[in-house]
Write a protein that holds these residues in place. Structure first.
Motif, PDB file in Angstrom:
ATOM      1  N   VAL A 180      44.111  39.777  37.825  1.00 26.82           N
ATOM      2  CA  VAL A 180      45.178  39.642  38.818  1.00 26.82           C
ATOM      3  C   VAL A 180      46.514  40.103  38.232  1.00 26.82           C
ATOM      4  O   VAL A 180      47.298  40.798  38.899  1.00 26.82           O
ATOM      5  N   GLU A 190      49.274  44.647  47.862  1.00 24.87           N
ATOM      6  CA  GLU A 190      48.224  43.692  48.210  1.00 24.87           C
ATOM      7  C   GLU A 190      47.072  43.709  47.213  1.00 24.87           C
ATOM      8  O   GLU A 190      46.106  42.956  47.363  1.00 24.87           O
ATOM      9  N   ARG A 193      45.787  40.376  45.444  1.00 24.68           N
ATOM     10  CA  ARG A 193      45.048  39.453  46.318  1.00 24.68           C
ATOM     11  C   ARG A 193      43.623  39.947  46.547  1.00 24.68           C
ATOM     12  O   ARG A 193      42.671  39.158  46.546  1.00 24.68           O
ATOM     13  N   PHE A 194      43.490  41.251  46.746  1.00 23.61           N
ATOM     14  CA  PHE A 194      42.170  41.846  46.942  1.00 23.61           C
ATOM     15  C   PHE A 194      41.306  41.649  45.695  1.00 23.61           C
ATOM     16  O   PHE A 194      40.151  41.232  45.779  1.00 23.61           O
ATOM     17  N   ASN A 196      41.582  39.419  43.349  1.00 26.07           N
ATOM     18  CA  ASN A 196      41.263  37.996  43.213  1.00 26.07           C
ATOM     19  C   ASN A 196      40.084  37.610  44.097  1.00 26.07           C
ATOM     20  O   ASN A 196      39.147  36.931  43.648  1.00 26.07           O
ATOM     21  N   GLY A 197      40.105  38.052  45.350  1.00 26.13           N
ATOM     22  CA  GLY A 197      39.031  37.709  46.281  1.00 26.13           C
ATOM     23  C   GLY A 197      37.686  38.285  45.864  1.00 26.13           C
ATOM     24  O   GLY A 197      36.661  37.598  45.906  1.00 26.13           O
ATOM     25  N   VAL A 198      37.684  39.552  45.448  1.00 23.91           N
ATOM     26  CA  VAL A 198      36.434  40.194  45.044  1.00 23.91           C
ATOM     27  C   VAL A 198      35.848  39.506  43.811  1.00 23.91           C
ATOM     28  O   VAL A 198      34.642  39.218  43.758  1.00 23.91           O
ATOM     29  N   ARG A 200      36.278  36.462  42.753  1.00 22.63           N
ATOM     30  CA  ARG A 200      35.776  35.118  43.061  1.00 22.63           C
ATOM     31  C   ARG A 200      34.393  35.205  43.700  1.00 22.63           C
ATOM     32  O   ARG A 200      33.520  34.362  43.441  1.00 22.63           O
ATOM     33  N   ARG A 201      34.175  36.237  44.513  1.00 26.24           N
ATOM     34  CA  ARG A 201      32.837  36.428  45.084  1.00 26.24           C
ATOM     35  C   ARG A 201      31.853  36.844  43.990  1.00 26.24           C
ATOM     36  O   ARG A 201      30.690  36.433  44.001  1.00 26.24           O
ATOM     37  N   ASN A 204      30.796  33.731  42.234  1.00 28.40           N
ATOM     38  CA  ASN A 204      29.821  32.965  43.023  1.00 28.40           C
ATOM     39  C   ASN A 204      28.434  33.596  42.958  1.00 28.40           C
ATOM     40  O   ASN A 204      27.417  32.894  42.856  1.00 28.40           O
TER      41      ASN A 204
END
Length: 211
Positions: A180, A190, A193-194, A196-198, A200-201, A204
């Protein structure tokens, strides 16, 4: 670049800026000289700045033409205003890149450390060897998007983070936070943020596969 930056942070930055420039097999990469990495980093920054400035200049020309041809119609003027706003944002991005180049002397001095060069080359080598696996994992984590459609800088930031999590066993949250920070420095508004989201997936997915 803040003084006394942690060696691995410099390694990540050096790897990020060198990835698109350094060529060769993973074995050849181990013999790359520090100068090669630094030159590659400078080339990347120069290309980024030129590309962004050229795009911003094109947006300014387009918006100017739209204003001149609008005949004061509200819809055309609004469109031209949006173009100008985008051009200003692109110019700010280029200014930020120029700010990075001002820090290059300190960056080069810190990059001379053996530990910095070794980790940067280890990262580049791992990404080179395991490119297919990394892209496959990221492909699973991307929602309604394709890996090869991402900007080069975002692809490289994601690849570094995945390599650190998967092959260097860096704690996931640390790798995500570092990615990040790189995105805030080198991606668009942006981008962080993108990223970070990727990631985190990705985290998981790895947990599900491990269980």
């Amino acid at each position: 670049m803040p003084p006394r930056k942690q060696p691995r942070r410099i390694s990540r930055e050096l790897a990020l800026l060198s990835l698109s420039q350094i060529k060769g097999s993973s074995e050849q990469l181990q013999h790359q000289q520090l100068n090669d990495l630094v030159v590659a980093a400078i080339r990347t920054l120069t290309t980024e700045i030129n590309d962004v400035l050229e795009t911003a200049a094109a947006e300014v020309r387009r918006s100017s033409d739209r204003i001149l041809a609008s005949e004061t119609r509200a819809s055309d003027l609004q469109s031209a205003k949006a173009m100008v706003k985008e051009a200003i944002e692109l110019t700010q991005t280029a200014i930020n890149r120029l700010g990075t180049t001002v820090e290059l002397p300190e960056f080069i001095q810190l990059a001379e450390r053996q530990e910095v060069r070794k980790y940067a080359l280890d990262l580049i080598g791992a990404i080179s060897r395991r490119k297919g696996e990394i892209e496959e994992l990221l492909g699973k984590a991307l929602v309604d998007w394709q890996f090869d459609r991402l900007s080069r800088i975002d692809r490289d930031i994601l690849s570094i983070a995945v390599a650190e999590i998967w092959f260097f066993e860096l704690p996931e949250q640390v790798a995500i936070n570092e990615a990040v920070e790189l995105a805030k420095r080198y991606s668009d508004e942006e981008g962080h943020r993108f990223i970070n989201g990727v990631l985190r997936r990705v985290s998981n997915i790895l947990k599900e596969e491990a269980s």
